[in-house]
Design a protein around this motif. Sequence first.
Motif, short mmCIF file in Angstrom:
data_model
loop_
_atom_site.label_atom_id
_atom_site.label_comp_id
_atom_site.label_asym_id
_atom_site.label_seq_id
_atom_site.Cartn_x
_atom_site.Cartn_y
_atom_site.Cartn_z
N ASN A 7 0.83 -1.21 0.00
CA ASN A 7 0.00 0.00 0.00
C ASN A 7 0.87 1.26 0.00
N ASN A 11 1.04 4.23 -2.74
CA ASN A 11 0.92 5.65 -2.39
C ASN A 11 2.13 6.44 -2.91
N GLU A 15 1.43 9.39 -5.41
CA GLU A 15 1.69 10.77 -4.95
C GLU A 15 2.78 11.42 -5.78
#
Length: 183
Positions: A7, A11, A15
């Motif tokens: 995860n 991210n 991002e």
Amino acid sequence: MKGVIFNLLENFICETWGDEKYEEILSLCPLKTKKPFVGPGTYPDSDLMTIANKTAEILGVSLDDALKSFGRYAFPRLAQRYPNFLENIHTARDFLLTVDSVIHVEVKKLYPNAETPKFSYQDLSETHLVMTYTSKRNLFSLVEGFIEGVSDFFDTPIAYQRKDAEPDNNTCVFDLHFASKSE
Ligand code: HEM
């Protein structure tokens, strides 16, 4: 490897380069896992390496650079997610000394089937620590990135040298020199 690490990798990619780039990378990865990664789940290490390798390839960087940047990104987020692991710890050096005997022990209580790496230490002085990583996963550059993330988090420059053993020895030595906190 636990889903929480997958995860964080998702991210990191979303991002930094956007959700579409992550979808593109994922669509090019022949993964064993067919469902979304969930934090407490355990997934093949090979899936993590497939995503990391494809990310490096698509972005035109080396796998080592990709793992290092990911480690630097991941550490402050792990620290934010598990704030009680950092209670009463005020320096980068004191924190790194707890990773093996406290942090990853707590991680194993939360996730009994986690396979955390082994760290051993030579605590040479207030400013000098030698930290030896051992794991069959040989994620030397991820450790390097984590150390840079710890340096950022505690606002303490760390000058380091890294000595990799042959991969089948599964060991990497980090010789760390801590400066005082940046002004
Ligand atoms: C709040 C701090 C930390 C938390 C909550 C944390 C948690 C975790 C978790 C959940 C895993 C996955 C284990 C698995 O899936 O089997 C992991 C793996 C790992 N951690 Fe930590 N960790 C922390 C700090 C650190 C630091 C500071 C370092 C290095 C200096 C580090 C180095 C690693 C490495 C290299 C792995 C990959 C597994 C391997 O190499 O065998 N961790 N950690």
